[in-house]
Design a protein around this motif. Structure first.
Motif, PDB file in Angstrom:
ATOM      1  N   GLU A 222       0.867  -1.281   0.124  1.00 21.76           N
ATOM      2  CA  GLU A 222      -0.054  -0.305  -0.159  1.00 21.76           C
ATOM      3  C   GLU A 222       0.769   1.183  -0.018  1.00 21.76           C
ATOM      4  N   PHE A 223       0.487   2.400  -0.286  1.00 22.22           N
ATOM      5  CA  PHE A 223       0.898   3.826  -0.671  1.00 22.22           C
ATOM      6  C   PHE A 223       0.143   4.641   0.433  1.00 22.22           C
ATOM      7  N   PHE A 224       1.102   6.070  -0.010  1.00 22.31           N
ATOM      8  CA  PHE A 224      -0.580   7.221   0.754  1.00 22.31           C
ATOM      9  C   PHE A 224      -0.517   7.894   0.159  1.00 22.31           C
TER      10      PHE A 224
ATOM     11  N   ILE B 210      -5.413  12.171   2.726  1.00 23.50           N
ATOM     12  CA  ILE B 210      -4.580  11.542   2.747  1.00 23.50           C
ATOM     13  C   ILE B 210      -5.474  10.270   2.462  1.00 23.50           C
ATOM     14  N   TRP B 211      -5.225   9.371   1.226  1.00 22.04           N
ATOM     15  CA  TRP B 211      -6.394   8.532   1.168  1.00 22.04           C
ATOM     16  C   TRP B 211      -4.965   6.828   1.238  1.00 22.04           C
ATOM     17  N   ARG B 212      -5.310   5.692   1.253  1.00 20.60           N
ATOM     18  CA  ARG B 212      -4.266   4.594   1.301  1.00 20.60           C
ATOM     19  C   ARG B 212      -5.068   4.021  -0.028  1.00 20.60           C
ATOM     20  N   LEU B 213      -4.148   3.468  -1.057  1.00 20.98           N
ATOM     21  CA  LEU B 213      -4.595   2.920  -1.720  1.00 20.98           C
ATOM     22  C   LEU B 213      -2.832   1.610  -2.388  1.00 20.98           C
ATOM     23  N   LYS B 214      -3.893   0.542  -2.024  1.00 21.34           N
ATOM     24  CA  LYS B 214      -3.125  -0.501  -2.808  1.00 21.34           C
ATOM     25  C   LYS B 214      -2.133  -0.283  -4.293  1.00 21.34           C
ATOM     26  N   ALA B 215      -1.373  -1.145  -3.881  1.00 25.39           N
ATOM     27  CA  ALA B 215       0.025  -0.850  -5.300  1.00 25.39           C
ATOM     28  C   ALA B 215      -0.183  -0.951  -6.615  1.00 25.39           C
ATOM     29  N   ASP B 216      -1.292  -2.229  -6.249  1.00 24.72           N
ATOM     30  CA  ASP B 216      -2.006  -2.389  -7.959  1.00 24.72           C
ATOM     31  C   ASP B 216      -2.718  -0.811  -8.530  1.00 24.72           C
ATOM     32  N   ASP B 217      -2.677  -0.780  -7.267  1.00 23.55           N
ATOM     33  CA  ASP B 217      -3.497   0.832  -8.464  1.00 23.55           C
ATOM     34  C   ASP B 217      -2.756   2.111  -8.422  1.00 23.55           C
TER      35      ASP B 217
END
Length: 183
Positions: free
Chosen positions: A9-11, A75-82
């Protein structure tokens, strides 16, 4: 904490149209709001890359360095796939925006390193009324400070209201969210 967070994940720090949940999740379904944050030393500005007009019918949001200013956002958290989808949405491959890491202040976590995007070859231009509406709706639904929302509300627009497939889709997202809020 780095922009590439725990595991896969990333922010991501959104300060423009991606503050609106339905807009961001349209192409990035893993996005989950973490918190409201403040980017110090920058200001919100609207423009184009060179002479390229945005699909919004006016200037799009960017951040520009400004030592005594600040930009509020989500601040959003997204999966690396996105990540690739987010890059595509922001026009990174075409050179419209460049992905950068920024330090965003959040009241509980402190400083959070987030991915965000900054427009290349920025030329000032007023945003369309629809773009401004999307930003304000996103700011309200996400809980940005009321003083900052009032500042957003004071932004002048270019009065462009032409309907395109893209703006129709965005209006549908706005209407859906407003109807859900009314229930």
């Amino acid at each position: 904490m780095s922009a590439v967070g725990i595991q896969d994940e990333f922010f991501y720090f959104a300060y423009g149209s991606n503050m609106l949940r339905g807009r961001l999740q349209l192409q990035n379904p893993s996005a989950v709001q973490v918190s409201v944050g403040c980017l110090k030393g920058h200001e919100l500005a609207f423009g184009f890359k060179g002479t390229v007009e945005s699909r919004w019918g006016g200037g799009a949001a960017s951040i520009i360095p400004s030592p005594k200013k600040e930009v509020w956002g989500i601040i959003w958290r997204l999966k690396a796939d996105d990540r690739q989808s987010l890059d595509d949405q922001e026009g990174a491959q075409e050179g419209l925006y460049s992905p950068i890491e920024v330090k965003v202040e959040e009241k509980v976590m402190g400083e959070v390193i987030c991915l965000t995007y900054q427009m290349n070859n920025f030329q000032f231009s007023l945003p369309s009324p629809l773009y401004k509406k999307v930003i304000i709706q996103g700011a309200k639904e996400s809980g940005l400070p009321s003083e900052y929302i009032m500042k957003l509300d004071s932004i002048l627009t270019n009065n462009y209201n032409k309907m395109t497939p893209f703006t129709i889709q965005i209006n549908e997202i706005l209407n859906h969210q407003q109807n859900n809020a009314a229930m």
